[in-house]
Enzyme design. Structure first.
Site, short mmCIF file in Angstrom:
data_model
loop_
_atom_site.label_atom_id
_atom_site.label_comp_id
_atom_site.label_asym_id
_atom_site.label_seq_id
_atom_site.Cartn_x
_atom_site.Cartn_y
_atom_site.Cartn_z
N ASN A 147 2.18 4.80 1.46
CA ASN A 147 2.31 5.36 2.90
C ASN A 147 2.69 6.56 2.69
O ASN A 147 1.83 7.40 2.10
CB ASN A 147 3.45 4.51 3.77
CG ASN A 147 3.31 4.46 5.14
OD1 ASN A 147 2.36 4.40 5.60
ND2 ASN A 147 4.53 4.93 5.91
N ASP A 160 9.86 8.33 12.29
CA ASP A 160 8.30 8.10 11.36
C ASP A 160 8.28 9.27 10.38
O ASP A 160 9.14 9.68 9.66
CB ASP A 160 7.29 7.97 12.25
CG ASP A 160 6.05 7.44 11.42
OD1 ASP A 160 5.95 7.65 10.45
OD2 ASP A 160 5.25 6.56 12.19
N ARG A 191 0.87 -1.10 -0.07
CA ARG A 191 0.13 0.02 -0.13
C ARG A 191 1.05 1.34 0.16
O ARG A 191 1.91 1.29 0.38
CB ARG A 191 -0.93 0.02 1.29
CG ARG A 191 -0.09 0.12 2.40
CD ARG A 191 -1.21 0.47 3.86
NE ARG A 191 -0.56 0.55 4.77
CZ ARG A 191 -0.03 1.73 5.64
NH1 ARG A 191 0.37 2.62 4.83
NH2 ARG A 191 0.57 1.55 6.82
#
Length: 283
Positions: free
Chosen positions: A98, A194, A96
């Site tokens: 991100n 992140d 997928r």
């Protein structure tokens, strides 16, 4: 700078990708696994939610209105009236979209990852406004934060399991950066880097998944600020507000047996610094 405050109280499964949409004076962010694009107007408190047909890793403003979105099967466009069309479709079973970011030249840098986070199963690709795709990295595990220095000469990038913030050189006239090298290695026990944003001083702010904090690093990679957060899994951060001085931080509840009541909410650090105006996608 004060401590973190609540901007949007929500129970997002995987809140991500805060972006200040200057043309509408609002914050954009996504809940990836709930397939929702959220907006928040801090001046009025007004919020909107738009459902997408696939998991949505990122949503960014377009120069002519509407959104560019990084979905499960590729990159798509929403016009201002809500009409959708694919710009670059590249479905891969088990993978997928991100995090994504718009470069100073108006292109989109779209990351992918496998749902099972298998090493090397993701990519980082430059998507031109006409949909032309130019892969930069084809062996990413969890493609995350991407950003540029104020003068555009550096691109920062995170593949979270590496624990690194990497930096590339951007050469004039060359759409793909070169000379990848580590800028920062986050120590074990401090969480995983992140999402990131770059401020007007050229410093890199990064959210630490499982670290319950955001950090600010200088362009030389020196840690100069740590802000503790009540949530264990902050996911990304972006400057917003009229003067781009407030740092918005998304968070997640995914995988937590006993999440903090604010997990999944959007937090804000008022007067955290000075952000950079973010370009809109020109497609």
């Amino acid at each position: 700078m004060t401590g973190p405050e609540i901007a949007v109280r929500h129970e997002a499964v995987l809140g991500e990708g805060p972006t200040w949409d200057a043309s509408a004076a609002r914050l954009l962010w996504v809940d990836i696994l709930s397939a929702r694009v959220h907006t928040y107007d801090p001046a009025t408190g007004r919020r909107t939610v738009m459902a997408t047909e696939q998991h949505v890793g990122a949503a960014k403003p377009r120069a002519g209105g509407g959104l560019v979105v990084n979905l499960r099967d590729g990159v798509g466009l929403y016009d201002a009236d809500g009409t959708f069309r694919w710009l670059h479709r590249d479905p891969v079973d088990g993978r997928r979209g991100n995090d994504a970011a718009v470069a100073p030249d108006g292109s989109l840098w779209a990351g992918t990852m496998r749902y099972d986070e298998a090493p090397g199963g993701g990519t980082l690709t430059r998507i031109a406004p006409d949909g032309t795709a130019a892969p930069l990295l084809t062996d990413v595990s969890v493609s995350n934060g991407t950003g540029w220095s104020p003068d555009g000469s550096r691109m920062y990038y995170i593949d979270s399991p590496t624990r690194r913030i990497d930096v590339f050189d951007v050469r004039p006239g060359d759409p793909l950066p070169v000379n990848r090298r580590p800028l920062v290695v986050v120590e074990p026990g401090a969480g995983y880097p992140d999402g990131l944003t770059v401020d007007a001083d050229g410093c890199v702010w990064v959210a630490l998944w499982d670290g319950g904090a955001v950090r600010r690093y200088t362009p030389r990679g020196v840690l100069d600020r740590v802000v503790a957060l009540p949530v264990r899994r902050p996911t990304s951060c972006a400057f917003g507000g009229a003067a781009l001085t407030d740092l918005y931080i998304t968070s997640a509840r995914k995988g937590l047996a006993a999440p903090h009541p604010l997990s999944g909410s959007v937090l804000v650090l008022p007067d955290a610094g000075r952000g950079l105006a973010q370009p809109a996608f020109t497609g």
